[in-house]
Design a protein around this motif. Structure first.
Motif, mmCIF file in Angstrom:
data_model
loop_
_atom_site.group_PDB
_atom_site.id
_atom_site.type_symbol
_atom_site.label_atom_id
_atom_site.label_comp_id
_atom_site.label_asym_id
_atom_site.label_seq_id
_atom_site.Cartn_x
_atom_site.Cartn_y
_atom_site.Cartn_z
ATOM 1 N N ARG A 145 -13.039 -0.043 -3.764
ATOM 2 C CA ARG A 145 -14.304 -0.727 -4.089
ATOM 3 C C ARG A 145 -15.512 0.149 -3.762
ATOM 4 O O ARG A 145 -16.497 0.155 -4.486
ATOM 5 C CB ARG A 145 -14.392 -2.056 -3.333
ATOM 6 N N ILE A 148 -15.989 2.899 -6.586
ATOM 7 C CA ILE A 148 -16.325 2.468 -7.946
ATOM 8 C C ILE A 148 -17.809 2.685 -8.236
ATOM 9 O O ILE A 148 -18.683 2.411 -7.403
ATOM 10 C CB ILE A 148 -15.967 0.982 -8.140
ATOM 11 N N LYS A 175 -4.764 -6.390 -7.988
ATOM 12 C CA LYS A 175 -6.062 -6.243 -7.320
ATOM 13 C C LYS A 175 -6.832 -5.054 -7.907
ATOM 14 O O LYS A 175 -8.053 -5.118 -8.091
ATOM 15 C CB LYS A 175 -5.857 -6.049 -5.821
ATOM 16 N N ILE A 179 -10.516 -5.040 -10.210
ATOM 17 C CA ILE A 179 -11.655 -4.141 -9.977
ATOM 18 C C ILE A 179 -11.975 -3.341 -11.234
ATOM 19 O O ILE A 179 -13.138 -3.183 -11.614
ATOM 20 C CB ILE A 179 -11.355 -3.207 -8.785
ATOM 21 N N GLU A 182 -13.988 -5.174 -13.888
ATOM 22 C CA GLU A 182 -15.412 -5.367 -13.604
ATOM 23 C C GLU A 182 -16.281 -4.306 -14.260
ATOM 24 O O GLU A 182 -17.430 -4.567 -14.622
ATOM 25 C CB GLU A 182 -15.648 -5.366 -12.090
#
Length: 369
Positions: A145, A148, A175, A179, A182
């Motif tokens: 995360r 990104i 998971k 991500i 998105e």
């Protein structure tokens, strides 16, 4: 275009023919043609090969080949399978087709060097999603995360990881998919190492994500690296993009190669059973050796054919591996090839006798090194 030397391939190209006890390869014990013929009971194999015309064959792979590959996935139509020159050709094709200067790519690290150096050579910014031994070489989703960005175009993984043998299970992959969704990023996964541990919840990325790119080959799990057959399995939009770029990188894999690949895939149950038995038995030998050998440790793989052994008191593993080969004939891949000194890739899925002798010579050498 500038690119770094390919550490693993450079090492093997120089040293693999010198080895008497090759524990560097990550292929499950390779078949001879005779062994393959016996196992698959392909009575007409050689007569069929004799009848083959030496033309270009099927450009994208024969219909039979594409049909057999499509059966490995839930919703991949045969026309969305493209045959390549091994998984290395498939990785190159996918990255070359999609990545441009200014893109952002995230790659697991350590992993197969193509997955981070090719994007960088094409002008992309590459961020390393670092795998750490203290975490069992398992990726941290919170670290992903943090890496990104708005312009992240692709996440690149090995599953199982090369060199560590770590498997990202289906739930954890989901998971990563959430991500990626998105920011509408692709996920490319090199899936050449199939886990034989039935307790692992494994899934190809294309079965989980529309923008997933499943890369595979017959070189590792299926024990036929010599025919150099791999493939991409994607949605139809990506298959059409790849077709355009593929025309610039290869025409076909060869009629003999395609024929053998199709036989292997049609008999995959027999081949996977043979290989599962070998992997499980050899892993027991390997675990016992680690237990009895001072100053070595390993996060053991999930019954896949690659592992990453740690030498607790050796930091310059490149020099150690060179001397080990010279003095004993045992070949490993030093961790420096993966930017991880102090470790070595140890391929334990050779024939059991070679494994036992090679490990004995390795432990004896460690005692006096």
């Amino acid at each position: 275009m500038k690119i770094n030397a390919f550490g693993v391939e450079e090492w093997l190209n120089i040293h693999e023919r010198e080895a008497k006890y090759d524990l560097a390869q990550s292929t499950v014990k390779s078949f001879s043609m005779n062994e393959l013929n016996q196992l698959t009971n392909s009575k007409d194999l050689y007569s069929d090969l004799d009848k083959q015309k030496m033309n270009y064959g099927w450009i994208e792979g024969s219909p039979e080949f594409k049909e057999e590959v499509s059966k490995l996935y839930k919703n991949v139509a045969p026309e969305n399978v493209l045959q390549t020159n091994g998984a290395t050709g498939a990785n190159l094709l996918a990255i070359y087709s999609l990545i441009e200067p200014g893109d952002h790519v995230i790659s697991a690290y350590p992993s197969y060097q193509q997955l981070y150096d090719i994007p960088e050579s094409l002008g992309a910014e590459v961020s390393y999603w670092e795998l750490k031994e203290e975490n069992g070489w398992y990726p941290d989703i919170d670290e992903l995360r943090k890496l990104i960005k708005k312009n992240t175009k692709m996440i690149c993984l090995n599953n199982a990881n090369n060199p560590t043998g770590t498997i990202i299970d289906r739930d954890y992959l989901m998971k990563i998919v959430e991500i990626a969704k998105e920011i509408d990023a692709y996920i490319l996964v090199d899936e050449v190492y199939l886990p034989f541990d039935s307790s692992v919840k494994y899934s190809p990325i294309i079965d989980l994500y529309e923008k997933g790119i499943s890369i595979n080959s017959l070189s590792k799990t299926y024990s036929i690296p010599g025919i150099r057959i791999g493939w991409t399995a994607t949605n139809s939009e990506l298959a059409d993009i790849f077709r355009k770029y593929r025309d610039y990188t290869m025409i076909c894999a060869g009629v003999f190669n395609d024929q053998i690949a199709t036989i292997v895939l049609k008999n995959r149950d027999k081949i996977l059973q043979r290989n599962s038995n070998l992997v499980k038995a050899n892993l027991d030998i390997y675990k016992e050796w680690v237990k009895e050998t001072p100053d070595v440790s390993c996060v053991f793989p999930a019954e896949v054919s690659t592992s990453f052994i740690k030498f607790e008191k050796i930091k310059d593993t490149k020099t150690f591996c060179e001397k080990l080969l010279q003095d004993t004939g045992v070949l490993l891949v030093p961790g420096e090839a993966f930017d991880e000194p102090g470790f070595a890739r140890l391929g334990y899925c050779t024939d059991p006798e070679t494994l036992k002798i090679g490990l004995k010579k390795l432990s004896d050498y460690l005692l006096k090194y």
